[in-house]
Design a protein around this motif. Structure first.
Motif, PDB file in Angstrom:
ATOM      1  N   UNK A 269      -9.678  -0.069   1.959  1.00 12.86           N
ATOM      2  CA  UNK A 269      -9.905  -1.483   2.257  1.00 12.86           C
ATOM      3  C   UNK A 269      -8.584  -2.184   2.523  1.00 12.86           C
ATOM      4  N   UNK A 270      -8.597  -3.235   3.357  1.00 11.40           N
ATOM      5  CA  UNK A 270      -7.343  -3.840   3.805  1.00 11.40           C
ATOM      6  C   UNK A 270      -6.793  -4.916   2.878  1.00 11.40           C
ATOM      7  N   UNK A 271      -7.522  -5.325   1.822  1.00  6.61           N
ATOM      8  CA  UNK A 271      -7.006  -6.377   0.965  1.00  6.61           C
ATOM      9  C   UNK A 271      -7.512  -6.209  -0.460  1.00  6.61           C
ATOM     10  N   UNK A 272      -7.081  -7.092  -1.370  1.00  5.94           N
ATOM     11  CA  UNK A 272      -7.400  -7.002  -2.786  1.00  5.94           C
ATOM     12  C   UNK A 272      -8.519  -7.969  -3.146  1.00  5.94           C
ATOM     13  N   UNK A 273      -9.286  -7.591  -4.175  1.00 10.12           N
ATOM     14  CA  UNK A 273     -10.461  -8.374  -4.545  1.00 10.12           C
ATOM     15  C   UNK A 273     -10.545  -8.574  -6.058  1.00 10.12           C
TER      16      UNK A 273
END
Length: 346
Positions: free
Chosen positions: A264-268
């Motif tokens: 995935x390209x970003x943090x959650x």
């Protein structure tokens, strides 16, 4: 499609050209539901344009240097690898005929145990008399030169089968061929019933389908600021865009045609997921679910939460225990398990 590296339907699809029964046209061909594989590289296929809505297969086609730029022009030849779902396959046959130049031909291939006999009968209904060859426990069948469908009214009816239609008393729209396309699957329903009401910040739904879990997440969690929906099947993601417009939420929504197994390209802050456990065949593929879990673990912030549902028999506990600080089974019912996994803090 075989899981041992061979793709028997794809190999059989090109049998008429390898045997000389058909000649490859100078103006190229359109390949619907295209898949990459060695049969596409065995001989030159000039002008081949590949169309695929499933992101992992699309990516493989691009990595092989095949043309995936469909400009909607018409072709003298349309190749088709129909799916098992019959309404979806019928829509695909109708689309193939609609994309032909006058005198064009449709060629399709299916495994015998994936509906080849029914597929052949359906193409004959709208394409007229067919020729057929059998090999590799598959059938390849093709029309004669066509100017129009043999039954134009039926072809129009079948092409409309792929249009989004209301389901669940109009709460959502869906279409044949999407996972659990006309219902809420039992696994997603179990997870939805046990979702907490304290999720907040930025979250993601991995394998979002037509948007059911995303809608349930927002309905229960008004403090969610943003939610990204990741889905590998573009036909499903298009539905999710429509369905999420109906949700009364202030959350910012993102829609991503993406292969989650690639990361995935970003943090959650949180992630919800009912990961797939099949690819495009029927055999169990627990490796896909494990890669979803690993991608979620990499993308979650410290202390972030994964809410996951899976078939009870699938062996996910080892990767969950290895990648998360705490793991608990929230509920088990009807052969499914709902799990909360919390990523360790710094």
């Amino acid at each position: 499609m075989s899981t041992d590296g061979n793709d028997s339907p794809l190999e059989t699809l090109l049998l008429p050209f390898a045997s000389g029964a058909l000649a490859w046209p100078d103006d190229g061909a359109l390949f619907l539901r295209a898949r990459d594989g060695w049969p596409l590289h065995r001989q030159p296929l000039p002008g081949l344009v590949c169309v695929q809505s499933f992101k992992p297969e699309y990516d493989r086609l691009q990595r092989s240097g095949l043309d995936t730029d469909d400009t909607q022009r018409r072709f003298p030849l349309a190749l088709v690898l129909p799916p098992r779902q019959r309404d979806e396959a019928r829509a695909l046959f109708a689309e193939a005929i609609s994309r032909l130049q006058p005198g064009g031909i449709v060629v399709a291939s299916m495994a015998n145990d994936e509906g080849a006999k029914s597929g052949e009968a359906d193409l004959a209904r709208i394409g007229g008399p067919l020729q057929t060859l059998s090999k590799n426990k598959c059938r390849v069948f093709w029309t004669g030169p066509l100017n129009d469908a043999a039954d134009e009214a039926l072809a129009a009816q079948w092409q409309a089968l792929d249009a989004p239609r209301p389901i669940l008393d109009g709460r959502f729209v869906s279409r044949p061929g999407v996972f659990a396309w006309d219902r809420v699957d039992a696994a997603s329903a179990l997870l939805a019933r046990h979702l907490p009401d304290d999720l907040a910040g930025v979250g993601a739904d991995l394998g979002a389908g037509y948007g059911y879990l995303a809608a349930e997440t927002l309905a229960r969690n008004p403090r969610v600021a943003a939610l990204d929906l990741y889905e590998a099947e573009a036909r499903a993601l298009d539905l999710a865009r429509i369905n999420m417009r109906k949700i009364a939420s202030s959350a910012t929504l993102g829609f991503h045609w993406h292969d989650v197994t690639a990361g995935l390209p970003q943090r959650y802050d949180f992630i919800v997921s009912n990961p797939p456990f099949h690819a495009q065949g029927r055999a169990d593929r627990p490796d896909i679910g494990r890669r979803f879990i690993a991608a979620a673990a990499d993308a979650l912030k410290p202390g972030g939460r994964l809410w996951l549902v899976a078939n009870r028999h699938l062996p996910y506990e080892s990767v969950l225990d290895a990648r998360f600080g705490s793991v608990r089974t929230v509920a088990q019912q009807d052969g499914f398990k709902a799990i909360e996994a919390i990523k360790a803090g710094r």
